[in-house]
Design an enzyme around this catalytic site. Sequence first.
Site, PDB file in Angstrom:
ATOM      1  CD  GLN A  19      -0.859  -2.508   2.049  1.00  0.00           C
ATOM      2  OE1 GLN A  19      -0.158  -2.794   2.326  1.00  0.00           O
ATOM      3  NE2 GLN A  19      -1.979  -2.674   3.031  1.00  0.00           N
ATOM      4  CG  ASP A  60      -5.667  -0.187  10.654  1.00  0.00           C
ATOM      5  OD1 ASP A  60      -3.909   0.475  10.390  1.00  0.00           O
ATOM      6  OD2 ASP A  60      -5.877   0.392  10.217  1.00  0.00           O
ATOM      7  CG  ASN A  71      -0.455   2.110  11.990  1.00  0.00           C
ATOM      8  OD1 ASN A  71      -1.345   1.420  11.392  1.00  0.00           O
ATOM      9  ND2 ASN A  71       0.667   2.751  11.146  1.00  0.00           N
ATOM     10  CE  LYS A  72      -1.724  -2.083   6.511  1.00  0.00           C
ATOM     11  NZ  LYS A  72      -2.524  -3.257   6.588  1.00  0.00           N
TER      12      LYS A  72
END
Lengths: 166, 168
Positions: A19, A60, A71-72
């Site tokens: 991403q 997130d 998070n990611k």
Amino acid sequence: MEEGKKIHVYASETRPRLQGARITVFELMYDNIPTTVITDNMAASLMSRGEIDKVIVGADRILAKTGHVINKIGTLSLAVNAKYFNIPFYVAAPTSTVDFNLTPDEVVIEHRSEDEVHYVGRTRITPIGARAVNPAFDITPPELISAIITEKGVVKPDELMKLLTG
Amino acid sequence: MAGGTVRGKKELRTIFWDETRGEVVMVDQTALPSRFRYVRYSDYVAVGDAIRRMVVRGAPAIGVAAAMGLALCAAKSKAATREELLRELEQAANHLSKTRPTAVNLFWALERVMKVARKTEGGVDAVRERVLQEAKAMAEEDVKVNKQMGRLGASLLADGDRVLTLCK
């Protein structure tokens, strides 16, 4: 940037779904912000050479009770490295990302399909039969986080509850 | 990361409501950067699938997508009574809540819309209209909140800073 400051962004590619390489870079270029892509394993090297001044990631889920940030995948690794090299590590997220209830042990970390690791696009990059794991998120502890940037203010992780509940 | 990036003349929205067709439109994030294309959704099950497949990604955008999923459920519903519509919305919210477990914004958005739906007085049309309003308001808020975070974040940066980021 809007205030006239010039910054340069290094965008980590963010395996397995890329991403960062695909979307973050697209968005930054759309906004005319100078951007350089790095693979996820290059961050520590750049930091050690003094080529990174700050790290900013999203979130997130932010745990108001403890200040942990989910998070990611890869965020924790950047945070650990930033701490070692004394580089400020910021998390930017709206207050709708704040979880007032759970503790780190109670958070469900999504594990996605192994195939997201085995394939890049339609190309298989691992031997058939190889195994892989694919946790989509990791948990960064508050001691690695310099500040959390929300639309309501910039606070240390342990001040978040106070900011939001008065 | 979130529902929109606004700068200069053009506004890039990753998710919005198409008034004319009553559909949700998203930038297909799985196709970027080789293709920039919009995809349309007219039912909540398809929106749930889009969340799961990461057509839409980034926690706040996932929240907006879920809210618009509920708006689609309400818009397409053939419910005769308010109670029937609320039951259908509960079912849709339950379905959407199972798409991805980690981003809290998903659950926050579903709960916010459901609260508004339950509180709205009047019949099917009143609830339907109010749910859509709330979903659209959340998309607008997301853009505003991003700008505000950008402003606050910018105050932490110095001219010439080299900033490392991950999947933002």
